[in-house]
Design a protein around this motif. Structure first.
Motif, mmCIF file in Angstrom:
data_model
loop_
_atom_site.group_PDB
_atom_site.id
_atom_site.type_symbol
_atom_site.label_atom_id
_atom_site.label_comp_id
_atom_site.label_asym_id
_atom_site.label_seq_id
_atom_site.Cartn_x
_atom_site.Cartn_y
_atom_site.Cartn_z
ATOM 1 N N GLU A 111 0.783 -1.237 0.000
ATOM 2 C CA GLU A 111 0.000 0.000 0.000
ATOM 3 C C GLU A 111 0.817 1.291 0.000
ATOM 4 O O GLU A 111 0.537 2.192 -0.772
ATOM 5 N N PRO A 112 1.814 1.445 0.879
ATOM 6 C CA PRO A 112 2.424 2.763 1.076
ATOM 7 C C PRO A 112 3.345 3.191 -0.049
ATOM 8 O O PRO A 112 3.665 2.410 -0.965
ATOM 9 N N SER A 113 3.784 4.436 0.020
ATOM 10 C CA SER A 113 4.749 4.989 -0.920
ATOM 11 C C SER A 113 5.701 5.901 -0.138
ATOM 12 O O SER A 113 5.466 6.221 1.023
ATOM 13 N N GLY A 114 6.779 6.300 -0.783
ATOM 14 C CA GLY A 114 7.735 7.212 -0.139
ATOM 15 C C GLY A 114 8.374 6.616 1.102
ATOM 16 O O GLY A 114 8.683 5.423 1.166
ATOM 17 N N LYS A 115 8.548 7.453 2.110
ATOM 18 C CA LYS A 115 9.226 7.027 3.339
ATOM 19 C C LYS A 115 8.412 6.011 4.139
ATOM 20 O O LYS A 115 8.964 5.301 4.984
ATOM 21 N N GLN A 116 7.101 5.930 3.873
ATOM 22 C CA GLN A 116 6.264 4.966 4.603
ATOM 23 C C GLN A 116 6.559 3.521 4.193
ATOM 24 O O GLN A 116 6.237 2.592 4.938
ATOM 25 N N ILE A 117 7.193 3.342 3.020
ATOM 26 C CA ILE A 117 7.510 1.983 2.561
ATOM 27 C C ILE A 117 8.409 1.289 3.574
ATOM 28 O O ILE A 117 8.138 0.163 4.006
ATOM 29 N N SER A 118 9.486 1.950 3.968
ATOM 30 C CA SER A 118 10.420 1.329 4.910
ATOM 31 C C SER A 118 9.789 1.164 6.292
ATOM 32 O O SER A 118 10.040 0.174 6.989
ATOM 33 N N GLN A 119 8.954 2.104 6.681
ATOM 34 C CA GLN A 119 8.324 2.029 7.996
ATOM 35 C C GLN A 119 7.464 0.777 8.127
ATOM 36 O O GLN A 119 7.555 0.047 9.126
ATOM 37 N N ILE A 120 6.646 0.529 7.113
ATOM 38 C CA ILE A 120 5.734 -0.621 7.220
ATOM 39 C C ILE A 120 6.492 -1.937 7.019
ATOM 40 O O ILE A 120 6.151 -2.958 7.637
ATOM 41 N N GLN A 153 8.744 -3.369 -3.463
ATOM 42 C CA GLN A 153 8.585 -2.124 -2.707
ATOM 43 C C GLN A 153 9.936 -1.460 -2.432
ATOM 44 O O GLN A 153 10.084 -0.248 -2.579
ATOM 45 N N LEU A 154 10.925 -2.265 -2.062
ATOM 46 C CA LEU A 154 12.256 -1.699 -1.786
ATOM 47 C C LEU A 154 12.865 -1.072 -3.035
ATOM 48 O O LEU A 154 13.611 -0.091 -2.944
ATOM 49 N N SER A 155 12.555 -1.624 -4.198
ATOM 50 C CA SER A 155 13.119 -1.090 -5.439
ATOM 51 C C SER A 155 12.583 0.303 -5.755
ATOM 52 O O SER A 155 13.137 1.002 -6.613
ATOM 53 N N LEU A 156 11.518 0.725 -5.078
ATOM 54 C CA LEU A 156 10.971 2.068 -5.270
ATOM 55 C C LEU A 156 11.719 3.113 -4.452
ATOM 56 O O LEU A 156 11.574 4.315 -4.694
ATOM 57 N N LEU A 157 12.510 2.664 -3.488
ATOM 58 C CA LEU A 157 13.234 3.599 -2.622
ATOM 59 C C LEU A 157 14.523 4.063 -3.290
ATOM 60 O O LEU A 157 15.208 3.282 -3.939
ATOM 61 N N PRO A 158 14.858 5.363 -3.139
ATOM 62 C CA PRO A 158 16.132 5.843 -3.702
ATOM 63 C C PRO A 158 17.317 5.226 -2.964
ATOM 64 O O PRO A 158 17.300 5.099 -1.739
ATOM 65 N N VAL A 159 18.325 4.823 -3.718
ATOM 66 C CA VAL A 159 19.520 4.230 -3.117
ATOM 67 C C VAL A 159 20.443 5.351 -2.663
ATOM 68 O O VAL A 159 20.782 6.232 -3.462
ATOM 69 N N PRO A 160 20.843 5.376 -1.381
ATOM 70 C CA PRO A 160 21.736 6.444 -0.907
ATOM 71 C C PRO A 160 23.059 6.420 -1.654
ATOM 72 O O PRO A 160 23.609 5.354 -1.926
ATOM 73 N N TYR A 161 23.570 7.605 -1.995
ATOM 74 C CA TYR A 161 24.750 7.704 -2.856
ATOM 75 C C TYR A 161 26.009 8.069 -2.078
ATOM 76 O O TYR A 161 27.040 7.435 -2.228
ATOM 77 N N SER A 162 25.910 9.080 -1.235
ATOM 78 C CA SER A 162 27.096 9.561 -0.517
ATOM 79 C C SER A 162 27.174 8.944 0.876
ATOM 80 O O SER A 162 26.230 8.309 1.356
ATOM 81 N N LYS A 163 28.308 9.156 1.527
ATOM 82 C CA LYS A 163 28.506 8.662 2.892
ATOM 83 C C LYS A 163 27.464 9.262 3.832
ATOM 84 O O LYS A 163 26.908 8.561 4.693
ATOM 85 N N GLU A 164 27.186 10.555 3.651
ATOM 86 C CA GLU A 164 26.189 11.223 4.500
ATOM 87 C C GLU A 164 24.802 10.631 4.303
ATOM 88 O O GLU A 164 24.054 10.425 5.265
ATOM 89 N N GLN A 165 24.440 10.352 3.037
ATOM 90 C CA GLN A 165 23.130 9.772 2.754
ATOM 91 C C GLN A 165 23.006 8.373 3.333
ATOM 92 O O GLN A 165 21.941 7.991 3.826
ATOM 93 N N ILE A 166 24.101 7.603 3.267
ATOM 94 C CA ILE A 166 24.085 6.256 3.841
ATOM 95 C C ILE A 166 23.886 6.322 5.347
ATOM 96 O O ILE A 166 23.137 5.543 5.934
ATOM 97 N N GLN A 167 24.556 7.283 5.980
ATOM 98 C CA GLN A 167 24.471 7.397 7.437
ATOM 99 C C GLN A 167 23.110 7.908 7.893
ATOM 100 O O GLN A 167 22.558 7.423 8.888
ATOM 101 N N THR A 168 22.554 8.888 7.186
ATOM 102 C CA THR A 168 21.232 9.416 7.585
ATOM 103 C C THR A 168 20.104 8.457 7.189
ATOM 104 O O THR A 168 19.115 8.333 7.902
ATOM 105 N N ASP A 169 20.267 7.793 6.025
ATOM 106 C CA ASP A 169 19.307 6.777 5.571
ATOM 107 C C ASP A 169 17.866 7.294 5.675
ATOM 108 O O ASP A 169 16.996 6.685 6.296
ATOM 109 N N ASP A 170 17.628 8.431 5.009
ATOM 110 C CA ASP A 170 16.328 9.104 5.127
ATOM 111 C C ASP A 170 15.148 8.219 4.740
ATOM 112 O O ASP A 170 14.081 8.297 5.351
ATOM 113 N N TYR A 171 15.310 7.408 3.734
ATOM 114 C CA TYR A 171 14.193 6.573 3.262
ATOM 115 C C TYR A 171 14.217 5.170 3.864
ATOM 116 O O TYR A 171 13.365 4.349 3.538
ATOM 117 N N GLY A 172 15.197 4.897 4.712
ATOM 118 C CA GLY A 172 15.205 3.635 5.450
ATOM 119 C C GLY A 172 15.639 2.419 4.658
ATOM 120 O O GLY A 172 15.464 1.281 5.119
#
Length: 597
Positions: A111-120, A153-172
């Motif tokens: 069902e979900p999209s965006g950041k809710q994908i990782s949450q559920i 569902q995971l394939s819809l999430l953006p893959v973190p590119y930089s070290k900072e993005q990997i560490q923050t992992d905004d989309y989970g």
């Protein structure tokens, strides 16, 4: 009110057999249960679920309450209420029909999209694992369905590119990858602990498909932390290590897989995976090759007897796959994999026969595309360096063959100039060191036919082709000087002088005169126009070679036009020097012939 309504429905259903439940009963039970959750009657609802008298009702209808409970968990931050919701979810997972529950959980994950994908996903992975383990029949199908849904569902999430993005992992995504490994482990262990069970062959197939999909997404585009000391804290690298470990555990160690990929006869099973999704498998195999050879994951499993040229041959198909992609994070891996293979090989040792393999020609052509089309300067320079490294590794006939190929296919003046400079370097080596038949005599003349000519004669766009023309003139000047110095005429140049003059030098003279006249006229027009528009301070436009220069201030347009004239003057000066050297050599030869007579 909601509690009483639910109790009324349950009381009526308690006297019925399971097969007598009607569709209306399911709907009323779900509505009343949802209202109880929304109105906060969690204690009463938990009591109803735990009541032994309601066991059959909860088993049959209870899965309808999972959705409302999960939504409350996602939206409610109060610890006390969340504790009740988690308890309710655990009870429903324990008591409900696992088949119905499986489908219900997967619907919630979709069902979900965006950041809710990782949450559920993070919320439901453990319940989903428990439900699947309770299923006695068709477990392989259930595992495959779950893994496919999760991966989609995971394939819809953006893959973190930089070290900072990997560490923050905004989309989970990183958290989900770690949790997904824990979800999959029991099923991998089930396959490895009971290898004689034929049912596990189907489960192994589903796990193999999941590993292939994971190699493509997220691992194909994933970037990994460079510092070796941080490798253990890189979640995507850890995910890659686990996936490769799963392959070995289920009986498909990566050497067995990658060294048989592409063969007509496989030594590993599950051919339907390749036939069904060939493109996806090619991406997955390329990703696996990169993880092993560049990242060094499980590289100790490779046989030590494999030669560098064999490993390069094996990887060239994967490099081709990388270079065909447009994402920077993907084709940059192709450059790394190519460099890794080439650095193992000694200069001038890669036999020309390798160029009969398609990928050994398509890869350098792919490098040319990156060099000329990629907007990122560092990658353009890296591609240029890799092309030069590739040229250095080829033997003389291989270099000769590649030069002919790229001169015919690159369609880029700068690339052609680069190839011509490499031809000059090879001729120079033949003069100074060891005689090389591929860059002297008839073979060289055949190559010069591709270099010393204008594609459209005198009407060739000299400005657009200036890099190539300058490189060609410099090569011709070098050949004239060298043949004069050695007095050997080993290049065979002088016998072809008439053809070179007709195909290259005379058309170039005519083209220079036409181009200079055109640009001088444009400069005059631009100067006149600039006096008119100076009063209104407007922009003006100029047409050059049938194409209009983008609107710019008159002063800037004049600079562009003068720069073009300077280029023509430069070409003309080198051309004059070449013709002077030819004339000196021709007179010298004529005088010698007269003296002989």
């Amino acid at each position: 009110m909601a509690v009483e309504e639910l109790q009324s429905i349950i009381k009526r259903c308690q006297i019925l057999e399971e097969h007598d439940f009607k569709e209306e009963d399911f709907g009323l039970f779900q509505l009343a249960g949802q209202r109880c959750i929304e109105e906060g009657h969690t204690d009463q609802l938990i009591a109803i679920i735990q009541n032994e008298k309601n066991k059959v009702i909860i088993k049959t209808m209870g899965w309808n309450l999972v959705g409302p409970v999960v939504r409350c968990l996602l939206w409610n931050d109060e610890d006390d209420k969340r504790k009740d919701y988690f308890l309710m979810l655990d009870l429903l997972v324990k008591l409900c029909n696992p088949k119905e529950l499986l489908l219900g959980l997967l619907e919630l994950i979709e069902e979900p999209s965006g950041k809710q994908i990782s949450q559920i996903i993070l919320l439901l992975l453990q319940p989903l694992q428990t439900v699947i383990q309770k299923l006695r029949n068709n477990k392989a199908y259930s595992v495959g369905l779950a893994l496919s849904t999760l991966w989609s569902q995971l394939s819809l999430l953006p893959v973190p590119y930089s070290k900072e993005q990997i560490q923050t992992d905004d989309y989970g995504l990183c958290q989900c990858c770690k949790a997904l490994i824990e979800f999959t482990k029991p099923f991998v262990e089930e396959v490895t602990n009971d290898k004689e069970n034929k049912e596990n062959e189907k489960l192994k197939d589903e796990l193999l498909k999941f590993c292939f999909k994971s190699l493509k997404c997220p691992l194909l585009t994933a970037q990994f932390l460079e510092q070796s000391e941080e490798a253990g804290s890189d979640p995507l690298r850890c995910f890659a290590c686990e996936i490769i470990g799963f392959l070995s555990a289920i009986g498909h160690p990566f050497p067995k897989i990658i060294f048989n990929h592409g063969r007509k006869k496989k030594t590993w099973d599950y051919l339907e995976v390749e036939e069904e999704e060939d493109k996806q498998l090619a991406d997955s195999m390329a990703s696996l090759a990169y993880l092993v050879f560049v990242q060094g994951i499980s590289i100790d499993q490779l046989p030590m007897v494999l030669s560098p040229s064999y490993l390069l041959q094996f990887n060239m198909g994967h490099i081709e796959v990388f270079l065909q992609r447009t994402e920077e994070s993907v084709f940059s891996k192709g450059l790394e994999l190519l460099e890794n293979g080439l650095l193992r090989i000694e200069d001038n040792s890669l036999l020309y026969q390798y160029l009969e393999i398609k990928s050994f020609l398509t890869v350098p052509q792919g490098l040319v595309k990156v060099m000329t089309l990629c907007p990122i300067e560092t990658l353009r320079k890296k591609s240029l360096a890799m092309l030069q490294l590739y040229i250095n590794k080829l033997d003389s006939q291989g270099k000769y063959t590649l030069f002919r190929c790229l001169l015919n296919t690159s369609n880029h003046s700068g690339v052609e100039a680069f190839i011509i400079q490499n031809i000059k370097n090879q001729i120079d080596l033949s003069f100074k060191k060891t005689y090389n038949k591929w860059f002297t005599g008839p073979q060289l003349i055949s190559l010069l036919d591709l270099v010393l000519f204008l594609p459209e004669g005198a009407e060739t766009d000299l400005l657009q082709n200036s890099d190539r023309i300058m490189a060609s003139l410099n090569l011709l000047r070098y050949l004239v000087i060298k043949d004069n110095e050695n007095n050997s005429q080993q290049t065979g140049l002088w016998a072809e002088l008439g053809k070179i003059e007709n195909n290259f030098l005379k058309p170039l003279h005519t083209g220079l005169n036409m181009s200079k006249a055109h640009y001088e006229a444009e400069i005059k027009n631009s100067q006149e126009n600039s006096q008119v528009v100076q009063k209104s301070k407007d922009l003006c436009s100029v047409t050059v070679g049938g194409e209009e220069i983008p609107n710019m201030p008159p002063e800037m347009q004049l600079k562009v036009l003068h720069s073009a004239l300077f280029t023509f003057d430069l070409i003309e000066s080198v051309l004059a020097r070449v013709e002077e050297l030819i004339e000196i050599k021709t007179k010298s030869t004529s005088q010698e012939n007269v003296g002989i007579k």
